[in-house]
Design an enzyme around this catalytic site. Structure first.
Site, short mmCIF file in Angstrom:
data_model
loop_
_atom_site.label_atom_id
_atom_site.label_comp_id
_atom_site.label_asym_id
_atom_site.label_seq_id
_atom_site.Cartn_x
_atom_site.Cartn_y
_atom_site.Cartn_z
N SER A 142 0.86 -1.18 0.00
CA SER A 142 0.00 0.00 0.00
C SER A 142 0.90 1.22 0.00
CB SER A 142 -0.89 0.01 1.25
OG SER A 142 -1.51 1.27 1.44
N TYR A 155 -2.00 -1.04 10.48
CA TYR A 155 -2.09 -1.30 9.04
C TYR A 155 -0.83 -0.78 8.35
CZ TYR A 155 -3.97 -1.40 4.29
OH TYR A 155 -4.17 -1.65 2.95
#
Length: 274
Positions: A142, A155
């Site tokens: 990401s 995350y």
């Protein structure tokens, strides 16, 4: 990498980016897709959609946080359907909360699936690819693996770890003729992120745009694929003016009630959630 006639295994294939990647590979003429996810109904729906395109699709219901189940199911799939030429590690979960309000159960789930699940699948398939001296591994990270974001601490940590893992094994597996790549989408409009509070000014892309970027990256054998102008701009800014980007993210981050205040704990003294 030319995917025609090849077999690919995709985790997180039942929805979002994983589903879009599976469909994009089917459109590119791949021979067989092994689709891995936890939800059997959604997984079968994706498999049916791919079969209608004339591509063999095998749904494999697996919880990647269960190491034994993962090893048994994927080992059996390799024996039954032959070698995997392309592995796409796309499975992931995200929980959003200010760090002081984070719940340990959510933290453990993100680490178990995003990081340990990816590690386990890569280890199992990577060893088999090494024995056949060929293969390609794509780890879906990401933009938050390059630029950490407030309210997404765990995350971000798992995505930073995925990029470090990818870089570390790239050189090792190159000796076995295995390419290792990373895919870094920015905010993507999927079922997962619709439950999150979005950052100001973030313009979401579609799963199909991410999948198209992956296909282009496979065709040119890129080591790292940063998807979208927002991602490239953020990475550039982080290199040249990291303090500017950090302040911007702090201002753009969604606001949550400050539960660290003493009066909050007084009002919520009966809350025993982890």
């Amino acid at each position: 990498m030319n995917v025609k006639g090849k077999t690919a295994l995709i985790t997180g294939a039942s929805r979002g980016i994983g589903r879009a990647i599976a469909l994009a590979l089917a459109q590119q003429g791949i021979h067989r897709l092994l689709l891995v996810a936890r939800n059997p109904q959604r997984l079968q729906e994706v498999a049916d959609e791919i079969e209608a395109m004339g591509v063999e699709a095998i749904p494999l219901v697996v919880d990647l946080s269960d190491r034994i189940q993962t090893n048994v199911v994927l080992s059996q799939a390799w024996r039954d359907f032959g070698p995997v030429h392309l592995l796409v590690n796309c499975a992931g979960v995200a929980h959003q909360a200010p760090f002081l309000q984070s719940k340990l159960l959510h933290v453990q789930e993100e680490i178990a699936i995003n990081l340990m699940g990816m590690y386990g699948v890569t280890r199992l398939i990577g060893r088999r690819m090494a024995s056949q001296q060929s293969g390609t591994i794509v780890n879906v990270a990401s933009l938050m693996g390059k630029v950490a974001a407030p309210t997404m601490a765990t995350y971000s940590a798992t995505k930073f770890a995925i990029l470090g893992f990818t870089q570390a094994i790239r050189g090792e597996l190159a000796a076995h003729n295995i390419r290792v790549m990373s895919l870094l989408p920015s905010l993507t409009d999927t079922d997962m992120v619709r439950d999150l509070e979005w950052f100001r000014w973030a313009v979401p892309m579609t799963s199909e745009q991410v999948a198209e970027a992956l296909i282009r990256g496979l065709n040119r054998d890129a080591d790292e694929i940063i998807v979208g102008w927002q991602g490239r701009l953020a990475v550039w800014c982080n290199r040249l003016m990291p303090w500017v980007l950090e302040k911007t993210l702090q201002f753009a981050a969604p606001k949550f009630e400050d539960r660290s205040r003493p009066e909050y704990h007084f009002r919520h003294a009966g809350d025993t959630s982890l």
